[in-house]
Design a protein around this motif. Structure first.
Motif, PDB file in Angstrom:
ATOM      1  N   THR A   9     -37.302   7.561  -3.368  1.00 42.46           N
ATOM      2  CA  THR A   9     -36.138   7.404  -2.517  1.00 42.46           C
ATOM      3  C   THR A   9     -35.286   8.667  -2.541  1.00 42.46           C
ATOM      4  OG1 THR A   9     -36.101   5.044  -3.015  1.00 42.46           O
ATOM      5  CG2 THR A   9     -34.055   5.996  -2.205  1.00 42.46           C
ATOM      6  N   VAL A  10     -34.765   9.075  -1.395  1.00 45.28           N
ATOM      7  CA  VAL A  10     -33.782  10.160  -1.365  1.00 45.28           C
ATOM      8  C   VAL A  10     -32.503   9.578  -1.950  1.00 45.28           C
ATOM      9  CG1 VAL A  10     -32.399  11.696   0.082  1.00 45.28           C
ATOM     10  CG2 VAL A  10     -34.813  11.301   0.628  1.00 45.28           C
ATOM     11  N   LEU A  11     -31.990  10.217  -2.979  1.00 48.46           N
ATOM     12  CA  LEU A  11     -30.846   9.682  -3.711  1.00 48.46           C
ATOM     13  C   LEU A  11     -29.606  10.536  -3.476  1.00 48.46           C
ATOM     14  CD1 LEU A  11     -29.661   7.675  -5.669  1.00 48.46           C
ATOM     15  CD2 LEU A  11     -30.732   8.917  -7.535  1.00 48.46           C
ATOM     16  N   ASN A  12     -28.753  10.066  -2.568  1.00 44.92           N
ATOM     17  CA  ASN A  12     -27.474  10.733  -2.296  1.00 44.92           C
ATOM     18  C   ASN A  12     -26.437  10.209  -3.279  1.00 44.92           C
ATOM     19  OD1 ASN A  12     -28.433  12.053   0.121  1.00 44.92           O
ATOM     20  ND2 ASN A  12     -28.410  10.026   1.044  1.00 44.92           N
ATOM     21  N   CYS A  13     -25.444  11.036  -3.565  1.00 44.26           N
ATOM     22  CA  CYS A  13     -24.410  10.625  -4.513  1.00 44.26           C
ATOM     23  C   CYS A  13     -23.056  11.158  -4.080  1.00 44.26           C
ATOM     24  CB  CYS A  13     -24.752  11.131  -5.910  1.00 44.26           C
ATOM     25  SG  CYS A  13     -23.567  10.599  -7.157  1.00 44.26           S
ATOM     26  N   SER A  14     -22.110  10.253  -3.862  1.00 49.39           N
ATOM     27  CA  SER A  14     -20.756  10.671  -3.501  1.00 49.39           C
ATOM     28  C   SER A  14     -19.843  10.701  -4.725  1.00 49.39           C
ATOM     29  CB  SER A  14     -20.177   9.744  -2.427  1.00 49.39           C
ATOM     30  OG  SER A  14     -19.886   8.481  -2.975  1.00 49.39           O
ATOM     31  N   CYS A  75     -34.309  -0.696 -10.126  1.00 47.77           N
ATOM     32  CA  CYS A  75     -33.200  -1.505  -9.630  1.00 47.77           C
ATOM     33  C   CYS A  75     -33.249  -2.923 -10.194  1.00 47.77           C
ATOM     34  CB  CYS A  75     -33.240  -1.542  -8.101  1.00 47.77           C
ATOM     35  SG  CYS A  75     -31.872  -2.478  -7.398  1.00 47.77           S
ATOM     36  N   ASP A  76     -32.130  -3.314 -10.810  1.00 49.74           N
ATOM     37  CA  ASP A  76     -31.997  -4.675 -11.339  1.00 49.74           C
ATOM     38  C   ASP A  76     -31.417  -5.645 -10.319  1.00 49.74           C
ATOM     39  OD1 ASP A  76     -32.964  -3.921 -13.834  1.00 49.74           O
ATOM     40  OD2 ASP A  76     -30.967  -3.478 -14.613  1.00 49.74           O
ATOM     41  N   ALA A  77     -30.951  -5.132  -9.182  1.00 46.75           N
ATOM     42  CA  ALA A  77     -30.339  -5.982  -8.145  1.00 46.75           C
ATOM     43  C   ALA A  77     -31.459  -6.703  -7.391  1.00 46.75           C
ATOM     44  CB  ALA A  77     -29.480  -5.151  -7.213  1.00 46.75           C
ATOM     45  N   VAL A  78     -31.952  -7.770  -7.981  1.00 45.95           N
ATOM     46  CA  VAL A  78     -33.142  -8.453  -7.469  1.00 45.95           C
ATOM     47  C   VAL A  78     -32.943  -9.121  -6.104  1.00 45.95           C
ATOM     48  CG1 VAL A  78     -34.175  -8.799  -9.740  1.00 45.95           C
ATOM     49  CG2 VAL A  78     -32.626 -10.538  -8.827  1.00 45.95           C
ATOM     50  N   ARG A  79     -31.690  -9.310  -5.693  1.00 43.98           N
ATOM     51  CA  ARG A  79     -31.417  -9.910  -4.380  1.00 43.98           C
ATOM     52  C   ARG A  79     -31.294  -8.873  -3.268  1.00 43.98           C
ATOM     53  NH1 ARG A  79     -27.089 -14.148  -6.726  1.00 43.98           N
ATOM     54  NH2 ARG A  79     -28.592 -15.559  -7.656  1.00 43.98           N
ATOM     55  N   CYS A  80     -31.498  -7.605  -3.596  1.00 45.20           N
ATOM     56  CA  CYS A  80     -31.397  -6.561  -2.582  1.00 45.20           C
ATOM     57  C   CYS A  80     -32.658  -6.539  -1.728  1.00 45.20           C
ATOM     58  CB  CYS A  80     -31.188  -5.190  -3.225  1.00 45.20           C
ATOM     59  SG  CYS A  80     -31.006  -3.868  -1.999  1.00 45.20           S
ATOM     60  N   THR A  81     -32.476  -6.355  -0.446  1.00 40.73           N
ATOM     61  CA  THR A  81     -33.580  -6.276   0.507  1.00 40.73           C
ATOM     62  C   THR A  81     -34.580  -5.181   0.130  1.00 40.73           C
ATOM     63  OG1 THR A  81     -32.110  -7.027   2.253  1.00 40.73           O
ATOM     64  CG2 THR A  81     -34.114  -5.904   2.955  1.00 40.73           C
ATOM     65  N   CYS A  86     -38.350  -4.682  -8.995  1.00 43.19           N
ATOM     66  CA  CYS A  86     -37.365  -3.852  -9.696  1.00 43.19           C
ATOM     67  C   CYS A  86     -37.509  -2.361  -9.417  1.00 43.19           C
ATOM     68  CB  CYS A  86     -37.379  -4.141 -11.198  1.00 43.19           C
ATOM     69  SG  CYS A  86     -36.822  -5.826 -11.558  1.00 43.19           S
ATOM     70  N   ARG A  87     -38.018  -2.037  -8.258  1.00 40.06           N
ATOM     71  CA  ARG A  87     -38.091  -0.654  -7.771  1.00 40.06           C
ATOM     72  C   ARG A  87     -37.484  -0.627  -6.374  1.00 40.06           C
ATOM     73  NH1 ARG A  87     -39.124   2.117 -12.240  1.00 40.06           N
ATOM     74  NH2 ARG A  87     -41.112   1.641 -13.156  1.00 40.06           N
ATOM     75  N   CYS A  88     -36.698   0.406  -6.093  1.00 35.65           N
ATOM     76  CA  CYS A  88     -36.099   0.541  -4.772  1.00 35.65           C
ATOM     77  C   CYS A  88     -37.114   1.150  -3.818  1.00 35.65           C
ATOM     78  CB  CYS A  88     -34.863   1.433  -4.846  1.00 35.65           C
ATOM     79  SG  CYS A  88     -34.050   1.622  -3.240  1.00 35.65           S
ATOM     80  N   HIS A  89     -37.293   0.520  -2.669  1.00 38.37           N
ATOM     81  CA  HIS A  89     -38.230   1.061  -1.683  1.00 38.37           C
ATOM     82  C   HIS A  89     -37.516   1.523  -0.414  1.00 38.37           C
ATOM     83  CE1 HIS A  89     -38.426  -2.454   1.051  1.00 38.37           C
ATOM     84  NE2 HIS A  89     -38.262  -3.171  -0.031  1.00 38.37           N
TER      85      HIS A  89
END
Length: 115
Positions: A9-14, A75-81, A86-89
Protein backbone atom coordinates in the motif's frame (compact mmCIF):
# COMPACT_ATOMS: atom_id res chain seq x y z
CA UNK A 1 3.78 -25.17 -0.01
CA UNK A 2 1.62 -22.39 1.44
CA UNK A 3 1.40 -19.15 -0.52
CA UNK A 4 0.31 -15.99 1.24
CA UNK A 5 -0.50 -12.95 -0.84
CA UNK A 6 1.30 -9.85 0.38
CA UNK A 7 -0.54 -6.58 -0.16
CA UNK A 8 1.50 -3.43 -0.59
CA UNK A 9 0.00 0.00 0.00
CA UNK A 10 1.15 3.56 -0.68
CA UNK A 11 1.37 4.97 2.83
CA UNK A 12 0.77 8.72 3.10
CA UNK A 13 1.19 10.44 6.44
CA UNK A 14 -0.08 13.84 7.53
CA UNK A 15 1.43 13.42 11.01
CA UNK A 16 4.28 15.90 10.47
CA UNK A 17 5.76 15.33 13.92
CA UNK A 18 6.11 11.55 13.49
CA UNK A 19 9.64 10.19 13.51
CA UNK A 20 8.88 8.21 10.33
CA UNK A 21 7.30 11.04 8.31
CA UNK A 22 9.44 12.17 5.41
CA UNK A 23 7.83 14.47 2.85
CA UNK A 24 4.33 13.34 3.93
CA UNK A 25 5.15 9.67 3.28
CA UNK A 26 6.05 6.98 5.78
CA UNK A 27 9.68 5.90 5.70
CA UNK A 28 9.22 2.93 8.07
CA UNK A 29 9.22 -0.40 6.30
CA UNK A 30 5.64 -1.34 7.16
CA UNK A 31 3.32 -0.28 9.98
CA UNK A 32 0.58 -1.70 12.18
CA UNK A 33 -2.84 -0.02 12.28
CA UNK A 34 -4.66 -0.63 15.55
CA UNK A 35 -8.35 -0.55 16.35
CA UNK A 36 -9.70 -4.09 16.58
CA UNK A 37 -13.24 -2.98 17.42
CA UNK A 38 -13.23 0.14 15.21
CA UNK A 39 -16.40 1.09 13.39
CA UNK A 40 -15.34 4.72 12.83
CA UNK A 41 -12.07 6.39 11.75
CA UNK A 42 -11.48 7.87 15.22
CA UNK A 43 -11.20 4.37 16.71
CA UNK A 44 -8.16 3.48 14.57
CA UNK A 45 -4.55 4.52 15.20
CA UNK A 46 -0.99 4.00 14.01
CA UNK A 47 0.68 1.65 16.49
CA UNK A 48 4.09 2.64 15.14
CA UNK A 49 3.72 6.40 15.71
CA UNK A 50 6.78 7.86 17.38
CA UNK A 51 6.85 11.57 18.22
CA UNK A 52 9.85 13.59 17.06
CA UNK A 53 11.34 15.33 20.06
CA UNK A 54 14.69 16.34 18.59
CA UNK A 55 15.96 18.12 15.48
CA UNK A 56 14.38 17.60 12.07
CA UNK A 57 17.64 16.17 10.74
CA UNK A 58 17.80 13.44 13.38
CA UNK A 59 14.38 12.05 12.49
CA UNK A 60 15.58 10.83 9.08
CA UNK A 61 18.62 8.96 10.33
CA UNK A 62 16.76 5.74 11.14
CA UNK A 63 14.35 5.45 8.21
CA UNK A 64 14.22 1.89 6.95
CA UNK A 65 13.32 2.57 3.33
CA UNK A 66 12.45 5.08 0.63
CA UNK A 67 9.24 6.91 1.62
CA UNK A 68 7.44 6.71 -1.74
CA UNK A 69 7.69 2.91 -1.99
CA UNK A 70 4.63 0.79 -1.26
CA UNK A 71 4.51 -0.65 2.26
CA UNK A 72 3.22 -3.71 4.02
CA UNK A 73 0.44 -2.44 6.32
CA UNK A 74 -0.73 -4.83 9.01
CA UNK A 75 -4.20 -3.94 10.27
CA UNK A 76 -6.16 -4.93 13.37
CA UNK A 77 -9.27 -3.02 12.22
CA UNK A 78 -11.06 -6.19 11.15
CA UNK A 79 -14.26 -4.33 10.18
CA UNK A 80 -12.46 -2.22 7.58
CA UNK A 81 -13.39 -2.83 3.95
CA UNK A 82 -9.68 -2.95 3.06
CA UNK A 83 -8.75 -5.55 5.70
CA UNK A 84 -7.94 -9.01 4.38
CA UNK A 85 -6.66 -11.39 7.05
CA UNK A 86 -5.20 -8.45 9.02
CA UNK A 87 -3.43 -6.98 5.99
CA UNK A 88 -4.46 -3.76 4.26
CA UNK A 89 -5.21 -4.23 0.58
CA UNK A 90 -6.05 -0.58 -0.25
CA UNK A 91 -3.95 0.89 -3.04
CA UNK A 92 -3.27 3.94 -0.88
CA UNK A 93 -4.02 5.05 2.71
CA UNK A 94 -3.34 8.11 4.84
CA UNK A 95 -2.47 8.24 8.51
CA UNK A 96 -3.84 11.47 10.02
CA UNK A 97 -3.20 13.25 13.31
CA UNK A 98 -0.85 16.18 12.86
CA UNK A 99 0.34 17.45 16.23
CA UNK A 100 -0.06 14.02 17.85
CA UNK A 101 2.00 13.26 20.94
CA UNK A 102 0.70 9.72 21.37
CA UNK A 103 -0.44 6.98 18.97
CA UNK A 104 -4.02 7.37 20.22
CA UNK A 105 -4.06 10.83 18.58
CA UNK A 106 -3.45 9.33 15.13
CA UNK A 107 -5.93 7.55 12.87
CA UNK A 108 -6.20 5.73 9.59
CA UNK A 109 -8.02 8.34 7.53
CA UNK A 110 -8.79 5.71 4.89
CA UNK A 111 -10.74 3.43 7.24
CA UNK A 112 -14.12 2.44 5.79
CA UNK A 113 -16.36 0.25 7.93
CA UNK A 114 -17.91 -2.75 6.20
CA UNK A 115 -20.62 -2.89 8.88
Amino acid sequence: MIFMEVFMTVLNCSVKNCYYNKSSKCCKDGIQVGGTDATIVDATYCEDFREVKDSATAKYEHCDCVPDKKKNVRCDAVRCTFNDNCRCHADEITIDGNGATHQSQTECGSFTCNC
